[in-house]
Design an enzyme around this catalytic site. Structure first.
Site, PDB file in Angstrom:
ATOM      1  N   GLY A  11      50.700  35.872  40.962  1.00  0.00           N
ATOM      2  CA  GLY A  11      52.005  36.310  40.489  1.00  0.00           C
ATOM      3  C   GLY A  11      52.691  37.225  41.489  1.00  0.00           C
ATOM      4  O   GLY A  11      52.043  38.043  42.142  1.00  0.00           O
ATOM      5  N   ARG A  72      49.574  29.394  42.860  1.00  0.00           N
ATOM      6  CA  ARG A  72      48.156  29.312  42.520  1.00  0.00           C
ATOM      7  C   ARG A  72      47.643  27.956  42.987  1.00  0.00           C
ATOM      8  O   ARG A  72      48.306  26.937  42.792  1.00  0.00           O
ATOM      9  CB  ARG A  72      47.957  29.501  41.013  1.00  0.00           C
ATOM     10  CG  ARG A  72      48.267  30.919  40.555  1.00  0.00           C
ATOM     11  CD  ARG A  72      48.134  31.081  39.052  1.00  0.00           C
ATOM     12  NE  ARG A  72      48.214  32.473  38.657  1.00  0.00           N
ATOM     13  CZ  ARG A  72      49.350  33.126  38.432  1.00  0.00           C
ATOM     14  NH1 ARG A  72      50.506  32.483  38.578  1.00  0.00           N
ATOM     15  NH2 ARG A  72      49.351  34.396  38.076  1.00  0.00           N
ATOM     16  N   ASP A 103      43.379  39.787  41.173  1.00  0.00           N
ATOM     17  CA  ASP A 103      41.983  39.413  40.962  1.00  0.00           C
ATOM     18  C   ASP A 103      41.667  38.003  41.467  1.00  0.00           C
ATOM     19  O   ASP A 103      40.697  37.784  42.187  1.00  0.00           O
ATOM     20  CB  ASP A 103      41.662  39.530  39.462  1.00  0.00           C
ATOM     21  CG  ASP A 103      40.230  39.189  39.148  1.00  0.00           C
ATOM     22  OD1 ASP A 103      39.359  40.043  39.348  1.00  0.00           O
ATOM     23  OD2 ASP A 103      39.977  38.053  38.694  1.00  0.00           O
ATOM     24  N   THR A 126      50.056  43.526  42.177  1.00  0.00           N
ATOM     25  CA  THR A 126      50.197  43.006  40.824  1.00  0.00           C
ATOM     26  C   THR A 126      50.848  44.066  39.957  1.00  0.00           C
ATOM     27  O   THR A 126      50.498  45.251  40.055  1.00  0.00           O
ATOM     28  CB  THR A 126      48.844  42.592  40.216  1.00  0.00           C
ATOM     29  OG1 THR A 126      48.999  42.370  38.808  1.00  0.00           O
ATOM     30  CG2 THR A 126      47.787  43.665  40.413  1.00  0.00           C
ATOM     31  N   ASP A 128      50.443  44.550  36.896  1.00  0.00           N
ATOM     32  CA  ASP A 128      49.583  44.980  35.780  1.00  0.00           C
ATOM     33  C   ASP A 128      48.728  46.204  36.097  1.00  0.00           C
ATOM     34  O   ASP A 128      48.165  46.816  35.191  1.00  0.00           O
ATOM     35  CB  ASP A 128      48.657  43.833  35.350  1.00  0.00           C
ATOM     36  CG  ASP A 128      49.428  42.693  34.711  1.00  0.00           C
ATOM     37  OD1 ASP A 128      50.443  42.964  34.053  1.00  0.00           O
ATOM     38  OD2 ASP A 128      49.011  41.528  34.885  1.00  0.00           O
ATOM     39  N   ASP A 130      45.804  46.325  37.298  1.00  0.00           N
ATOM     40  CA  ASP A 130      44.491  46.070  36.718  1.00  0.00           C
ATOM     41  C   ASP A 130      43.418  45.756  37.754  1.00  0.00           C
ATOM     42  O   ASP A 130      42.494  44.993  37.493  1.00  0.00           O
ATOM     43  CB  ASP A 130      44.578  44.919  35.703  1.00  0.00           C
ATOM     44  CG  ASP A 130      45.090  43.624  36.332  1.00  0.00           C
ATOM     45  OD1 ASP A 130      45.569  43.663  37.481  1.00  0.00           O
ATOM     46  OD2 ASP A 130      45.022  42.582  35.665  1.00  0.00           O
ATOM     47  N   ARG A 172      48.159  41.179  29.752  1.00  0.00           N
ATOM     48  CA  ARG A 172      47.259  40.349  28.957  1.00  0.00           C
ATOM     49  C   ARG A 172      45.890  40.990  28.806  1.00  0.00           C
ATOM     50  O   ARG A 172      45.262  40.914  27.753  1.00  0.00           O
ATOM     51  CB  ARG A 172      47.116  38.966  29.613  1.00  0.00           C
ATOM     52  CG  ARG A 172      46.376  37.954  28.762  1.00  0.00           C
ATOM     53  CD  ARG A 172      46.161  36.636  29.485  1.00  0.00           C
ATOM     54  NE  ARG A 172      47.404  36.091  29.971  1.00  0.00           N
ATOM     55  CZ  ARG A 172      47.716  35.994  31.262  1.00  0.00           C
ATOM     56  NH1 ARG A 172      46.865  36.424  32.189  1.00  0.00           N
ATOM     57  NH2 ARG A 172      48.864  35.466  31.642  1.00  0.00           N
TER      58      ARG A 172
END
Length: 324
Positions: A11, A72, A103, A126, A128, A130, A172
């Site tokens: 992303g 991707r 990731d 990213t 997020d 994360d 998510r």
């Protein structure tokens, strides 16, 4: 280490262009040759690789998205796909790679680097936030500011009509966007994947604010919250409270990915871009470069992909206190 390829994968995130710019110009600074790889690992397989120079990355530091595009690649997960990518790396005489992503990007880099004994350094990009091994990822600060700006506008409507808004934000598997934006925007409740405190806590919070006759109520919900979708939450609140609340749902969606990167993201991306190239020059491989406690940290890809960053319990405690 004379030729370095750079790609963005997964992303997109605001600040990726600033990171690309830093990688390219650091290569030029050290008399190395940078190569841009388009469409992530897919471009590596298709040999969509182009030599770059300092002028190739002018006027991009302020742009969102990524000039190298992102995709991707299922093919890169196969032996045949990786073999083709390796042939193209040899054809272009690349000595190392800088991969910008999250990731999935680092998992692919780890497998490829170990299989072909090839130096790769990752940059965490990213929204997020994360990724283990860095306090913040590129794009997170911009995304949070985008959410806060949107929530501030929604509150104007919520206040004008005494409405309860459920606002879904991205996340998510991680609730960092929800927690930071929820605190900054003054939400009444924040629901995240890491903590399933039950629907009853939300009911208690709404009942408490109802007694105080608050003119607006905002609930920030990370998309991965265990209590279900924002529409499920809206239905359950209606079942519990009847007509006491006029409820509305807003899903911010991909607007959180776009926009000009913030100053914080531009500086972080520039810093990590320089450090990624210098890391390759120093012999680093199979690692992600990040910033922890204001210091540079190199984290093994395996640890960065297998461990999850822990949500700050202090932030959750603060959110509970100031939402009364």
């Amino acid at each position: 280490m004379e030729r370095i390829g750079v790609l963005t994968s997964g992303g997109d995130a605001p600040g990726m262009n600033a990171a690309i710019r830093a990688v390219v110009r650091t290569c030029v600074y050290y008399d190395m040759i940078p190569y841009g790889i388009y469409q992530g690992y897919e471009g590596l397989i298709k040999n969509d690789i182009e030599k770059m120079d300092a002028g190739s990355v002018k006027h991009i530091i302020h742009q969102g998205g990524t000039i190298l595009k992102s995709a991707r690649s299922d093919a890169f997960k196969t032996e045949a796909g990786m073999e083709q990518a390796w042939e193209n790396i040899q054809e272009n005489n690349l000595d190392g790679l800088v991969v910008i992503g999250g990731d999935g990007t680092f998992t692919g880099a780890m497998r490829f680097g170990q299989k072909y004994d090839f130096p790769i350094v990752g940059i965490p990009g990213t929204i997020d936030n994360d990724i283990y091994g860095t306090d913040f990822t590129i794009g997170f600060d911009t995304a949070v500011n985008t959410v806060v700006e949107a929530v501030d506008k929604i509150r104007d409507t919520a206040t004008s009509h005494n409405r309860l808004f459920f606002i879904e934000v991205m996340g998510r598997d991680a609730g960092f966007i929800a927690v930071y934006s929820g605190i900054a925007a003054g939400s009444e409740e924040i629901l995240i994947p890491e903590e399933d405190r039950g629907i009853e806590k939300l009911f208690d919070s709404l009942a408490r604010t109802s007694k105080r006759n608050k003119s607006s109520r905002l609930v920030i919900v990370a998309e991965g919250d265990k209590n279900g979708s924002v529409y499920d939450l809206e239905d359950r609140v209606k079942e519990e409270f009847g007509d006491r609340y006029e409820t509305k749902v807003t899903i911010l969606g991909h607007v959180q990915r776009g926009g000009r990167p913030s100053c914080t993201d531009r500086v972080l991306a520039s810093r990590l871009g320089v450090l990624s190239v210098e890391g390759l020059r120093e012999g680093k491989r199979d690692v992600m470069v990040g910033i922890r406690d204001r210091s540079v940290r190199y984290t093994d890809f395996e640890k960065a992909t297998k461990q999850n960053p822990k949500m700050d319990d202090e932030l959750l405690r603060i959110a509970d206190i100031i939402s009364i």
